[in-house]
Design a protein around this motif. Structure first.
Motif, PDB file in Angstrom:
ATOM      1  N   ARG A  31       0.864  -1.191   0.000  1.00 50.54           N
ATOM      2  CA  ARG A  31       0.000   0.000   0.000  1.00 50.54           C
ATOM      3  C   ARG A  31       0.897   1.236   0.000  1.00 50.54           C
ATOM      4  NH1 ARG A  31      -3.409  -0.645   5.094  1.00 50.54           N
ATOM      5  NH2 ARG A  31      -4.955   0.685   4.119  1.00 50.54           N
ATOM      6  N   SER A  33      -0.249   4.219  11.296  1.00 51.96           N
ATOM      7  CA  SER A  33      -1.084   4.215  10.092  1.00 51.96           C
ATOM      8  C   SER A  33      -0.270   4.637   8.871  1.00 51.96           C
ATOM      9  CB  SER A  33      -2.275   5.165  10.264  1.00 51.96           C
ATOM     10  OG  SER A  33      -3.175   4.601  11.172  1.00 51.96           O
ATOM     11  N   LEU A  75       0.719   2.540   5.452  1.00 58.01           N
ATOM     12  CA  LEU A  75       0.425   3.052   4.105  1.00 58.01           C
ATOM     13  C   LEU A  75       1.699   3.344   3.311  1.00 58.01           C
ATOM     14  CD1 LEU A  75      -2.550   5.372   5.114  1.00 58.01           C
ATOM     15  CD2 LEU A  75      -2.693   3.314   3.682  1.00 58.01           C
ATOM     16  N   HIS A  90     -13.119   8.289  16.534  1.00 63.84           N
ATOM     17  CA  HIS A  90     -13.138   6.850  16.216  1.00 63.84           C
ATOM     18  C   HIS A  90     -11.952   6.154  16.880  1.00 63.84           C
ATOM     19  CE1 HIS A  90     -16.118   7.797  13.166  1.00 63.84           C
ATOM     20  NE2 HIS A  90     -15.302   8.739  12.732  1.00 63.84           N
ATOM     21  N   GLN A 113      -9.843   2.646  15.884  1.00 65.57           N
ATOM     22  CA  GLN A 113     -10.248   2.226  14.524  1.00 65.57           C
ATOM     23  C   GLN A 113      -9.223   2.741  13.498  1.00 65.57           C
ATOM     24  OE1 GLN A 113     -14.495   2.823  13.584  1.00 65.57           O
ATOM     25  NE2 GLN A 113     -14.741   3.413  15.702  1.00 65.57           N
ATOM     26  N   PRO A 114      -8.092   2.057  13.398  1.00 67.77           N
ATOM     27  CA  PRO A 114      -7.042   2.544  12.499  1.00 67.77           C
ATOM     28  C   PRO A 114      -7.524   2.664  11.055  1.00 67.77           C
ATOM     29  CG  PRO A 114      -6.521   0.340  13.355  1.00 67.77           C
ATOM     30  CD  PRO A 114      -7.698   0.835  14.107  1.00 67.77           C
ATOM     31  N   GLU A 115      -8.517   1.876  10.672  1.00 69.89           N
ATOM     32  CA  GLU A 115      -8.977   1.949   9.274  1.00 69.89           C
ATOM     33  C   GLU A 115      -9.606   3.318   8.983  1.00 69.89           C
ATOM     34  OE1 GLU A 115      -9.970  -0.135  11.604  1.00 69.89           O
ATOM     35  OE2 GLU A 115     -12.115   0.209  11.863  1.00 69.89           O
ATOM     36  N   ARG A 116     -10.218   3.952  10.007  1.00 70.68           N
ATOM     37  CA  ARG A 116     -10.786   5.291   9.804  1.00 70.68           C
ATOM     38  C   ARG A 116      -9.671   6.313   9.603  1.00 70.68           C
ATOM     39  NH1 ARG A 116     -16.515   5.341  10.696  1.00 70.68           N
ATOM     40  NH2 ARG A 116     -16.359   7.525  10.115  1.00 70.68           N
ATOM     41  N   GLU A 151      -6.627   5.669   8.486  1.00 74.22           N
ATOM     42  CA  GLU A 151      -5.996   5.420   7.176  1.00 74.22           C
ATOM     43  C   GLU A 151      -6.822   6.015   6.046  1.00 74.22           C
ATOM     44  OE1 GLU A 151      -5.027   1.243   6.829  1.00 74.22           O
ATOM     45  OE2 GLU A 151      -3.891   1.303   8.712  1.00 74.22           O
ATOM     46  N   LYS A 152      -8.133   5.881   6.141  1.00 75.62           N
ATOM     47  CA  LYS A 152      -9.009   6.433   5.099  1.00 75.62           C
ATOM     48  C   LYS A 152      -8.832   7.964   5.035  1.00 75.62           C
ATOM     49  CE  LYS A 152     -13.857   6.147   3.697  1.00 75.62           C
ATOM     50  NZ  LYS A 152     -14.661   7.231   4.254  1.00 75.62           N
TER      51      LYS A 152
END
Ligand code: SAM
Ligand code: SF4
Length: 332
Positions: free
Chosen positions: A4, A57, A61, A291, A294-297, A299-300
Motif C-alpha cells: 500500500r 497508520s 500506508l 473513532h 479504529q485505524p482503518e478510519r 488510514e481512510k
C-alpha cells in the motif's frame, strides 16, 4: 497482499512524514518564534499514544521515513519511549530527529539505543554571546557538548542546520564549515522562510541567498557540485579540501523544490499539513478522537487528504507573512 502506498493528485509518492511532537521549546530563535510565544494548552495537543497511532497508520500506508521535530522534540516527556515504539514499526526504514541539541548531552545515547538513526542539529553560530542573542535563551557550550555526545553515542551522518541571516551570522559561515569538517558532520545552509509574524528583524533585509553562501565558502574552500540527492529539498556540494562531508543548500526562495516533494507534516494538534507553504490540511485529531481504536478510519482520512496536496509553495522574499503558522507549529 500488494504494497500500500500514498500517491497525491500529481502522481507524487508520499513516503516521508515529519511529526511535531511539541510546539514548546527551550529556545526562542529570532527567525522561528516571537519572544512572548503563546503555547498550546495540553488538551489540544496529541498524546504520545495518538502520535504513535498516526505513525503506525502512515507506515502501514507505505511511509518509509519519519522525522520527529517540534518545537524542541527532546523537551517532551516520554519522547525516548515514543522513539523506541516508532522505530520498531515493521516497514519503517529510518526514524530521524531534528533537535536544537540542548538536551543531547544526556539523551544522545538513549535515543541511539531507542533506534533513532540520524540527527539534524541546529547550529547558527559559534560565538557564545551571539548564540544567546539569536536563540534568546540558548547556551552554546551545552549544544556543542550535545553534538559531541551524539558522535560518541554512535550517530553517523549527523547534519548541522544553519539558517543564514545577513549581518547576523553570515560572517561565521566558513567557521561553521570548519567546525563541521573537524567533527565529520554534514552541514546544510537554509534560507529563512516567512513562517509566522516576527518583529525582531526584517526578513527581507536579512535575506541571504544560498548562492551568496556559496560565494562566501568559495573564499576559503573549493566547492564541487554534486548530483547526490536525499530526496529532500537540499542540493548538495562537496569540498575539494574535505570531500568526506556534504554541504547542503535549502533554498525555498531561489530554488523551487516542489516538483519532487514526497513529504507531509503532522502538527502537534493533529493537523496533517500537505505543504509547508500552504494551509491545505486535514484534521486527524478529530478522526482519532471520534473513532478511537479504529485505524482503518485514520488510514481512510490520510488517503483522502493526499488529494489536498498542492503542487507548490509560493514563498516570496518580502516581509509579508505568507503563512501565519510559526515553524515550531509546523514541524520544521
Ligand atoms: N527545535 C528543533 C531545532 O531547532 O532543530 C527542531 C524544530 S525547528 C522548527 C527545525 C528547523 O527549522 C531548525 O533547523 C530551524 O533552524 C529551522 N527554522 C525555524 N524557523 C525557520 C524559518 N523561519 N526559516 C527557515 N528555517 C527555520
Ligand atoms: Fe526552538 Fe528550533 Fe524554533 Fe529555535 S528553531 S525556537 S530551537 S523550535
Amino acid at each position: 497482499m500488494s504494497e500500500r502506498i500514498l500517491i497525491d493528485g500529481f502522481s507524487r509518492r508520499v513516503d516521508y512524514l515529519r511529526m511535531s511532537v511539541t510546539d514548546r521549546c527551550d529556545f526562542r530563535c529570532v527567525y522561528c518564534m516571537a519572544e512572548d510565544m503563546q503555547f498550546l494548552p495540553r488538551q489540544r495537543v496529541l498524546t504520545l499514544e495518538e502520535i504513535y497511532q498516526v505513525a503506525e497508520s502512515f507506515v502501514a500506508l507505505g511511509t518509509r521515513k519519519i522525522r520527529l521535530t517540534g518545537g524542541e522534540p527532546l523537551i517532551r516527556k516520554g519522547v525516548v519511549q515514543l522513539c523506541e515504539k516508532i522505530a520498531a514499526l515493521p516497514g519503517l526504514r529510518e526514524l530521524c530527529m531534528t533537535t536544537n541539541g540542548s538536551q543531547l548531552a544526556k539523551l544522545a545515547r538513549p535515543l541511539f539505543e531507542a533506534g533513532v538513526k540520524r540527527l539534524n542539529i541546529s547550529l547558527d553560530c559559534l560565538d557564545p554571546q551571539r548564540f544567546r542573542e539569536l536563540t534568546r535563551t540558548g547556551d552554546l557550550a551545552q549544544v556543542i557538548k550535545g553534538i559531541d555526545a551524539a558522535n560518541h553515542a554512535g550517530f553517523r551522518n549527523t547534519k548541522l542546520n544553519c539558517v543564514v541571516m545577513k549581518g547576523r551570522n553570515d560572517h561565521e559561515i566558513n567557521d561553521l564549515v570548519s567546525f563541521a569538517i573537524e567533527r565529520n558532520l554534514d552541514i546544510s545552509f537554509i534560507e529563512e522562510m516567512p513562517l509566522g509574524v516576527i518583529n525582531e528583524h526584517s526578513r527581507a533585509e536579512s535575506f541571504f541567498s544560498s548562492s551568496q553562501v556559496r560565494d562566501r565558502i568559495a573564499e576559503r574552500y573549493t566547492l564541487i557540485e554534486s548530483a547526490e540527492s536525499t530526496q529532500g529539498p537540499s542540493r548538495y556540494w562537496r569540498l575539494a579540501e574535505a570531500p568526506q562531508i556534504r554541504l547542503g543548500f535549502i533554498s525555498p526562495h531561489s530554488h523551487n523544490f516542489c516538483g519532487t516533494c514526497n513529504r507531509v507534516r503532522l502538527t502537534v494538534e493533529g493537523r496533517l499539513l500537505l505543504c509547508l507553504g500552504n494551509e491545505h490540511s486535514a484534521d486527524l485529531k478529530a478522526v482519532l478522537r471520534s473513532h478511537p481504536g479504529q485505524p482503518e478510519r485514520l488510514e481512510k482520512a490520510i488517503i483522502e487528504a493526499m488529494k489536498l496536496k498542492p503542487y507548490r509553495h509560493s514563498f516570496e522574499v518580502n516581509d509579508e507573512v505568507q503563512v501565519v503558522r510559526f515553524m515550531n507549529m509546523t514541524g520544521g
